[in-house]
Scaffold this motif. Structure first.
Motif, mmCIF file in Angstrom:
data_model
loop_
_atom_site.group_PDB
_atom_site.id
_atom_site.type_symbol
_atom_site.label_atom_id
_atom_site.label_comp_id
_atom_site.label_asym_id
_atom_site.label_seq_id
_atom_site.Cartn_x
_atom_site.Cartn_y
_atom_site.Cartn_z
ATOM 1 N N GLY A 82 7.430 36.417 56.319
ATOM 2 C CA GLY A 82 7.201 35.324 57.248
ATOM 3 C C GLY A 82 8.530 34.723 57.646
ATOM 4 N N ILE A 83 8.561 34.056 58.784
ATOM 5 C CA ILE A 83 9.788 33.434 59.256
ATOM 6 C C ILE A 83 9.431 32.130 59.948
ATOM 7 N N THR A 84 10.281 31.145 59.753
ATOM 8 C CA THR A 84 10.140 29.891 60.470
ATOM 9 C C THR A 84 11.537 29.398 60.798
ATOM 10 N N GLY A 85 11.625 28.576 61.797
ATOM 11 C CA GLY A 85 12.933 28.059 62.177
ATOM 12 C C GLY A 85 12.807 26.782 62.971
ATOM 13 N N PHE A 86 13.910 26.126 63.105
ATOM 14 C CA PHE A 86 13.967 24.836 63.784
ATOM 15 C C PHE A 86 15.081 24.878 64.817
ATOM 16 N N CYS A 87 14.820 24.344 66.010
ATOM 17 C CA CYS A 87 15.851 24.258 67.050
ATOM 18 C C CYS A 87 16.345 25.675 67.347
ATOM 19 N N TYR A 88 17.581 25.975 67.061
ATOM 20 C CA TYR A 88 18.130 27.325 67.230
ATOM 21 C C TYR A 88 17.256 28.336 66.489
ATOM 22 N N GLY A 89 16.862 28.001 65.283
ATOM 23 C CA GLY A 89 16.026 28.890 64.482
ATOM 24 C C GLY A 89 14.656 29.111 65.077
ATOM 25 N N GLY A 90 14.121 28.108 65.747
ATOM 26 C CA GLY A 90 12.848 28.268 66.422
ATOM 27 C C GLY A 90 12.956 29.274 67.557
ATOM 28 N N ARG A 91 14.046 29.198 68.284
ATOM 29 C CA ARG A 91 14.294 30.168 69.359
ATOM 30 C C ARG A 91 14.426 31.572 68.776
ATOM 31 N N GLN A 92 15.130 31.708 67.672
ATOM 32 C CA GLN A 92 15.311 33.017 67.059
ATOM 33 C C GLN A 92 14.019 33.540 66.447
#
Length: 93
Positions: A82-92
Motif C-alpha cells: 500500500g502507499i499513501t502520501g501528502f502534498c508532493y507524496g499525494g501526487r506521486q
C-alpha cells in the motif's frame, strides 16, 4: 509513506510509527536527500528553487522502487503493498 515537500518531518515519522504499531511494515523514503534537507527550510521559494525543482519523477519512482526492494529484503510482504502520501507524496501516489 511518501513525504510532502517539507521532507520526512515528525508528522511523517509519526505516521510510520503508528502504521507499524498497527502491524504494517512502514517506510518513508527520503526522496529529496540528494538535493538537501527539506525539513530545514522555512522559505518556500528557496525550498522550491534549491530542492523541489531538482527532483524529477524518474528519480522519485526509482527511489520508491528501491524502498520497496529494501522492505522486501527486510522480510516485508510486498505482495500486499500500500502507499499513501501528502502534498508532493499525494501526487506521486
Amino acid at each position: 509513506v511518501i513525504e510532502e515537500i517539507f521532507g520526512v518531518h515528525e508528522h511523517i515519522k509519526d505516521l510510520c510509527r503508528r502504521l507499524a504499531k498497527a502491524g504494517y511494515y512502514a517506510i518513508a523514503p527520503e526522496l529529496f536527500a540528494r538535493q538537501g534537507d527539506a525539513t530545514q527550510y522555512t522559505d518556500m521559494q528557496k525550498l522550491f528553487a534549491e530542492i523541489i525543482s531538482k527532483v524529477d519523477d524518474v528519480q522519485t519512482r526509482v527511489d520508491m522502487d528501491a524502498a520497496v526492494a529494501f522492505a522486501k529484503s527486510e522480510g516485508a510482504n510486498v505482495e500486499k503493498l500500500g502507499i499513501t502520501g501528502f502534498c508532493y507524496g499525494g501526487r506521486q501516489t
